[in-house]
Scaffold this active site. Structure first.
Site, PDB file in Angstrom:
ATOM      1  N   CYS A  50       0.815  -1.232   0.000  1.00 47.34           N
ATOM      2  CA  CYS A  50       0.000   0.000   0.000  1.00 47.34           C
ATOM      3  C   CYS A  50       0.840   1.270   0.000  1.00 47.34           C
ATOM      4  CB  CYS A  50      -0.935   0.014   1.201  1.00 47.34           C
ATOM      5  SG  CYS A  50      -2.244  -1.203   1.070  1.00 47.34           S
TER       6      CYS A  50
HETATM    7  N1  COA Z   1     -20.509  -9.304   7.532  1.00 47.06           N
HETATM    8  C1  COA Z   1     -21.036  -9.418   8.772  1.00 47.06           C
HETATM    9  N2  COA Z   1     -20.305  -9.626   9.876  1.00 47.06           N
HETATM   10  C2  COA Z   1     -18.983  -9.744   9.720  1.00 47.06           C
HETATM   11  C3  COA Z   1     -18.351  -9.656   8.473  1.00 47.06           C
HETATM   12  C4  COA Z   1     -19.176  -9.426   7.351  1.00 47.06           C
HETATM   13  N3  COA Z   1     -18.661  -9.305   6.112  1.00 47.06           N
HETATM   14  N4  COA Z   1     -17.016  -9.804   8.630  1.00 47.06           N
HETATM   15  C5  COA Z   1     -16.819 -10.008   9.945  1.00 47.06           C
HETATM   16  N5  COA Z   1     -17.994  -9.981  10.607  1.00 47.06           N
HETATM   17  C6  COA Z   1     -18.224 -10.165  12.050  1.00 47.06           C
HETATM   18  C7  COA Z   1     -17.171 -11.072  12.643  1.00 47.06           C
HETATM   19  O1  COA Z   1     -17.547 -12.411  12.524  1.00 47.06           O
HETATM   20  C8  COA Z   1     -17.135 -10.594  14.069  1.00 47.06           C
HETATM   21  O2  COA Z   1     -18.201 -11.178  14.763  1.00 47.06           O
HETATM   22  P1  COA Z   1     -18.027 -11.674  16.287  1.00 47.06           P
HETATM   23  O3  COA Z   1     -17.701 -10.435  17.060  1.00 47.06           O
HETATM   24  O4  COA Z   1     -19.361 -12.261  16.582  1.00 47.06           O
HETATM   25  O5  COA Z   1     -16.899 -12.654  16.252  1.00 47.06           O
HETATM   26  C9  COA Z   1     -17.425  -9.095  13.976  1.00 47.06           C
HETATM   27  O6  COA Z   1     -18.081  -8.911  12.715  1.00 47.06           O
HETATM   28  C10 COA Z   1     -16.176  -8.240  14.033  1.00 47.06           C
HETATM   29  O7  COA Z   1     -15.231  -8.737  13.073  1.00 47.06           O
HETATM   30  P2  COA Z   1     -13.789  -8.134  12.889  1.00 47.06           P
HETATM   31  O8  COA Z   1     -13.084  -8.814  11.763  1.00 47.06           O
HETATM   32  O9  COA Z   1     -13.099  -8.124  14.212  1.00 47.06           O
HETATM   33  O10 COA Z   1     -14.176  -6.649  12.417  1.00 47.06           O
HETATM   34  P3  COA Z   1     -13.465  -5.273  12.633  1.00 47.06           P
HETATM   35  O11 COA Z   1     -14.367  -4.376  13.351  1.00 47.06           O
HETATM   36  O12 COA Z   1     -12.059  -5.401  13.110  1.00 47.06           O
HETATM   37  O13 COA Z   1     -13.389  -4.704  11.126  1.00 47.06           O
HETATM   38  C11 COA Z   1     -11.774  -4.497   9.335  1.00 47.06           C
HETATM   39  C12 COA Z   1     -12.695  -5.422  10.123  1.00 47.06           C
HETATM   40  C13 COA Z   1     -10.934  -5.341   8.409  1.00 47.06           C
HETATM   41  C14 COA Z   1     -12.646  -3.559   8.521  1.00 47.06           C
HETATM   42  C15 COA Z   1     -10.889  -3.685  10.287  1.00 47.06           C
HETATM   43  O14 COA Z   1     -10.240  -4.514  11.219  1.00 47.06           O
HETATM   44  C16 COA Z   1      -9.832  -2.878   9.559  1.00 47.06           C
HETATM   45  O15 COA Z   1     -10.129  -2.044   8.735  1.00 47.06           O
HETATM   46  N6  COA Z   1      -8.565  -3.076   9.897  1.00 47.06           N
HETATM   47  C17 COA Z   1      -7.465  -2.381   9.265  1.00 47.06           C
HETATM   48  C18 COA Z   1      -7.368  -2.872   7.885  1.00 47.06           C
HETATM   49  C19 COA Z   1      -6.261  -2.262   7.079  1.00 47.06           C
HETATM   50  O16 COA Z   1      -5.991  -1.096   7.114  1.00 47.06           O
HETATM   51  N7  COA Z   1      -5.621  -3.083   6.318  1.00 47.06           N
HETATM   52  C20 COA Z   1      -4.673  -2.666   5.421  1.00 47.06           C
HETATM   53  C21 COA Z   1      -4.885  -3.469   4.210  1.00 47.06           C
HETATM   54  S1  COA Z   1      -3.849  -2.932   2.989  1.00 47.06           S
END
Ligand code: COA
Length: 374
Positions: free
Chosen positions: A156
């Site tokens: 990125c």
């Molecule tokens: N639809 C519905 N629910 C979902 C889901 C989806 N597509 N994906 C995950 N969930 C659920 C999970 O199962 C989890 O449920 P639980 O609490 O019952 O276990 C809950 O939502 C939270 O999941 P989680 O993966 O911990 O979500 P989050 O709030 O951390 O958000 C991201 C996920 C990826 C958006 C976030 O962590 C993020 O943006 N991180 C930084 C990413 C980044 O900058 N990456 C760089 C890439 S280049």
């Protein structure tokens, strides 16, 4: 020493959009198929059932509302779940080159430069279509540019690291007019069957012309300084590579051959890195973030950007101070901060400063402090 300046930018936006509603519908149909096909194993507890995705979760967790892609039909087909980009003959332009050319031509037009005046092409992206010849050399050829070209990858942060490389070469005098292109086909390294990340990425290409400030033909951004840093982490990783076929069992459909991340850890670990990086960059220039009229941040997650803006400025960013484009484009890896820069920079008054900052796998953080010159 010469002073480098960004004199033109361009964005290629792919022809197809996928809304969250379309994406979730396809994912849920795939999950239902999977659960049906694995009913016995799920019943016996050998296999976990797949849960449905949700539009509400996607918007709340990321701020993403839609994404652009190079192919929509494969991604939305529950029997396929990946883009279908037919192989091209060696004589035809590669997909990345074609995307980059469109963005490059827009950037050159804005700079008022002919491609023949370019003497460096850097193709900086988080994945490359092939190992060699470098995609940058193909782009150089297709454009009719001179000098040299090379590819680079810092995930990125590829665009900001590319900008630092080009700016340093302009300063030193080894090149006079550089073109940095960032064709990102993120849809091809995203695992669309993984509910945790299937909504994250989109495709795009961006371009920047960087040349000597004294050569600028119109309004431009002087590159005051750049700063790049890296610290190893496995929290964002893609294990695909040229050694894949040499390993036993390697041709199986292995999950780690696509984008993987520990999103929560990334969120927690990258935020302090980025805030400290920006503060140090500004301090190194004898200023503070308060001097900045605009922050063009990497576009991965809205909450993350809101948090960084607040931490860096010491207050919530005002409207327009930290433009987001991820609601329309999703995360486009290295191109995200450059789309924001390209679309939200013309209005800045003469003498105002702004900062491009990208961050991501590596971990990597790259920033460029710019001054508007009208
Ligand atoms: N639809 C519905 N629910 C979902 C889901 C989806 N597509 N994906 C995950 N969930 C659920 C999970 O199962 C989890 O449920 P639980 O609490 O019952 O276990 C809950 O939502 C939270 O999941 P989680 O993966 O911990 O979500 P989050 O709030 O951390 O958000 C991201 C996920 C990826 C958006 C976030 O962590 C993020 O943006 N991180 C930084 C990413 C980044 O900058 N990456 C760089 C890439 S280049």
């Amino acid at each position: 020493m010469h002073t480098p300046a960004i004199t033109g930018t361009g964005v290629f936006t792919p022809p197809h959009t996928i809304t969250n509603a379309e994406l979730v519908k396809a994912f849920n149909a795939y999950a239902d198929r999977f659960n049906q096909q694995n009913a016995a194993a799920i019943e016996s507890g050998e296999q976990a059932a797949m849960s449905h995705s949700s539009e509400e979760f996607i918007v709340k967790a990321s701020g993403i509302e839609q994404r652009y892609v190079m192919d929509k039909s494969g991604v939305l087909d529950p029997a396929v779940m990946h883009p279908i980009l037919p192989e091209r003959a060696d004589e035809d332009p590669s997909v990345m080159a074609e995307m980059a050319l469109d963005a490059a031509r827009k950037a050159l037009a804005q700079a008022g430069r002919d491609a023949s005046e370019v003497d460096l092409v850097i193709c900086a992206a988080s994945n490359l279509e092939r190992a060699y010849p470098a995609v940058a050399v193909e782009i150089q050829h297709l454009l009719g540019a001179g000098g040299m070209g090379f590819d680079m990858n810092v995930a990125c942060s590829s665009a900001t690291f590319g900008l630092q490389a080009a700016a340093d070469m302009i300063r030193a005098g080894s090149v006079r007019c550089a073109l940095i292109v960032n064709p990102e086909i993120c849809s091809a390294h995203l695992e669309w069957r993984d509910r945790d990340c299937h909504f994250i990425f989109g495709d795009v290409a961006t371009a920047m012309v960087v040349e000597r400030k004294e050569d600028a033909k119109g309004a431009h951004f002087e590159v005051l300084s750049t700063r790049c840093s890296t610290a190893f982490s496995n929290n964002i990783r893609n294990n695909n590579g040229f050694l894949r076929r040499t390993r036993q069992g390697a041709m199986q459909d292995r999950r780690d051959m696509q984008f993987m991340q520990n999103g929560r850890k990334v969120f927690k670990e990258v935020l302090p890195m980025v805030s400290a990086h920006i503060a140090e960059h500004m301090a190194g220039e004898g200023g503070t973030a308060e001097d900045l009229s605009r922050l063009w941040l990497h576009q991965a997650n809205k909450t993350m950007n809101d948090f960084i803006g607040k931490k860096v400025l010491g207050r919530p960013p005002e409207d327009g101070e930290q433009p987001n484009i991820l609601q329309d484009y999703a995360n486009t890896s290295s191109a995200g901060s450059i789309i924001a820069f390209s679309k939200f920079s013309d209005d800045l008054p003469d003498g105002s400063t702004g900062l491009i900052c990208s961050f991501g796998a590596g971990y990597s953080v790259g920033s460029a402090l710019l001054r508007r010159c009208v």
